[in-house]
Design an enzyme around this catalytic site. Structure first.
Site, short mmCIF file in Angstrom:
data_model
loop_
_atom_site.label_atom_id
_atom_site.label_comp_id
_atom_site.label_asym_id
_atom_site.label_seq_id
_atom_site.Cartn_x
_atom_site.Cartn_y
_atom_site.Cartn_z
N HIS A 23 0.81 -1.23 0.00
CA HIS A 23 0.00 0.00 0.00
C HIS A 23 0.84 1.28 0.00
O HIS A 23 0.72 2.16 0.85
CB HIS A 23 -1.11 -0.01 1.05
N GLU A 81 -7.49 -5.09 8.72
CA GLU A 81 -6.90 -4.59 7.48
C GLU A 81 -6.78 -5.73 6.46
O GLU A 81 -6.61 -6.91 6.82
CB GLU A 81 -5.53 -3.95 7.74
N HIS A 148 -2.47 -1.06 14.76
CA HIS A 148 -2.40 -0.07 13.72
C HIS A 148 -3.73 0.65 13.41
O HIS A 148 -3.75 1.81 13.02
CB HIS A 148 -1.87 -0.82 12.50
N HIS A 226 3.51 -10.14 10.76
CA HIS A 226 4.45 -10.11 9.63
C HIS A 226 5.84 -10.48 10.14
O HIS A 226 6.29 -9.96 11.17
CB HIS A 226 4.54 -8.70 9.03
FE1 FEO Z 1 -2.27 -3.07 9.52
FE2 FEO Z 1 -0.55 -5.87 8.53
O1 FEO Z 1 -1.97 -4.64 8.58
#
Ligand code: FEO
Length: 398
Positions: A23, A81, A148, A226
């Site tokens: 993104h 998300e 986030h 992640h």
């Molecule tokens: Fe805020 Fe990995 O998404």
């Protein structure tokens, strides 16, 4: 490849090895969408989804652990998300008896994105401190809003001292290793910084609150959504987040510039040279059209001073300077001191606009007006640039 993190808990996510753009943020070595399997004596849960297009890989990893999708009791959604939730329609269809466990904000967001599919999901709405029992293992929920998105939360397994931390402590670091024990720590920390600088930096206050909560939890494993799992170096990751969320900067000066006919480049080099003449000063010089903006933001995260140069083009600064400036305005690095310079043909309006923008961000400007020249900088102008670079860097020692 090892997938068992500790007894009864496995990583079953997906790897997006060729992803280089996330993104708008450039990624250096691909992305992982981590998802986890927790097998209790009575119930089984999946923690988090993956991006649409990667669900087949997630389900294959689930089956490799000896679990069929139809045996899954809960799908925990820590964050709505799309990199974690856009695969949910396919995952929930496969896990036909599973309840979708999330907080009320997450439910609202999921219903907004996946209107039709969400109609069929069995939501179980939880809040801070609630738990779901899997038999011998428990899932306890810790709200971490704005680390986030508003609905962001973490899930804790007290029996294993293991926290699924969502985006917090994530990095785009690809390796066949499961945890941080056998990889170069500096490489992982570099990717942790790159991720924080480009994703979480503008949310420093709320991320700080999340870190404070996490610090009060007894953890042996931090499993982000992640990258690699933190185990041996948990303290290094937490210390880095404490520094960044507090806005602590280094003795570091970053010089950024664009140039049309090399005049502003000559000025930038003189500014950087002047800054480097301050003992022990870390100085970085970047041409903004030859450096990914995400790398620039990474370098700015810990920089105390910024010098930014642009020629005037069509009365404005050059377009890529504007692109970098947009990221600086959005991500808001904790720079303390700034300086603007550049060459123009006949009107220094581009530099004035750049100066006004940085000043509006409450960066302390070294000079009231930008240092400018017409056409080619004279030796005197270059000496002034060198002096300004030196003075800018010296501000960090005051
Ligand atoms: Fe805020 Fe990995 O998404």
């Amino acid at each position: 490849m090892r997938t068992e993190i500790c007894e009864s808990i496995y990583r079953i996510g997906a790897v997006d090895r060729l992803c280089r753009e996330f993104h708008g943020y450039s990624v250096r070595s691909g992305v992982t969408y981590n998802s986890y399997l927790v097998r209790g004596t009575d119930k089984t849960a999946i923690i988090d989804g993956v991006k649409a297009g990667f669900v087949a890989e997630q389900l294959a990893n689930l089956r490799a652990c000896g679990v069929e999708p139809a045996q899954v009791d809960f799908v925990i959604v820590n964050h709505a998300e799309a990199d974690h939730a856009s695969g949910l329609p396919q995952l929930m269809a496969a896990c036909e008896r599973a309840e979708l466990v999330c907080d009320a904000k997450c439910e609202k967001t999921l219903r907004g994105y996946y209107t039709d599919a969400a109609m069929t999901w069995k939501f179980r709405i939880i809040k801070e401190g609630d738990s779901v029992s899997l038999g011998d293992l428990t899932l306890t929920f810790v709200e971490t809003p704005m680390a986030h998105w508003p609905e962001s939360m973490a899930t804790y397994v007290p029996e294993r001292k293991l926290l699924f931390s969502m985006d917090a402590f994530g990095q785009h670091y690809l390796t066949y290793e499961l945890t941080d024990e056998n990889v170069p720590l500096n490489n992982v920390l570099a990717e942790l910084r790159h991720y924080y600088a480009n994703i979480l930096q503008p949310l420093g206050a709320t991320t700080k609150a999340a870190v404070k909560k996490i610090q009060n939890i007894d953890v042996d494993y931090i499993c982000p959504s992640h990258g690699i799992i933190w185990h041996k170096h948990i303290n290094a990751a937490i210390d880095a987040y404490k520094k960044w969320t507090a806005g602590i900067t280094d003795r570091k000066t970053v010089v950024l510039y664009d140039t049309m006919w090399n005049s502003t480049e000559m000025m930038a080099e003189a500014v950087a040279r002047g800054a480097s003449e301050v003992d022990g000063m870390n100085v970085c010089l970047f041409h903004v059209r030859h450096t990914p903006t995400s790398d620039i933001m990474d370098e700015l995260l810990e920089a105390g001073a910024l010098a930014f140069g642009s020629p005037t083009q069509n009365t404005l600064y050059m377009p890529e300077v504007g692109a970098v400036l947009t990221d600086i305005r959005g991500l808001r690095p904790a720079i303390k001191h700034a300086f603007v310079f550049g060459s123009c043909g006949w009107t220094p309006t581009g530099q004035a606009l750049l100066q006004d923008t940085l000043a509006a961000m409450c960066y302390k400007m070294l000079t009231e007006k930008p240092l400018t020249c017409n056409w080619r900088p004279s030796p005197e102008v270059l000496q002034s640039c060198r002096d300004a670079g030196h003075q800018l860097a010296q501000q960090l020692d005051k």
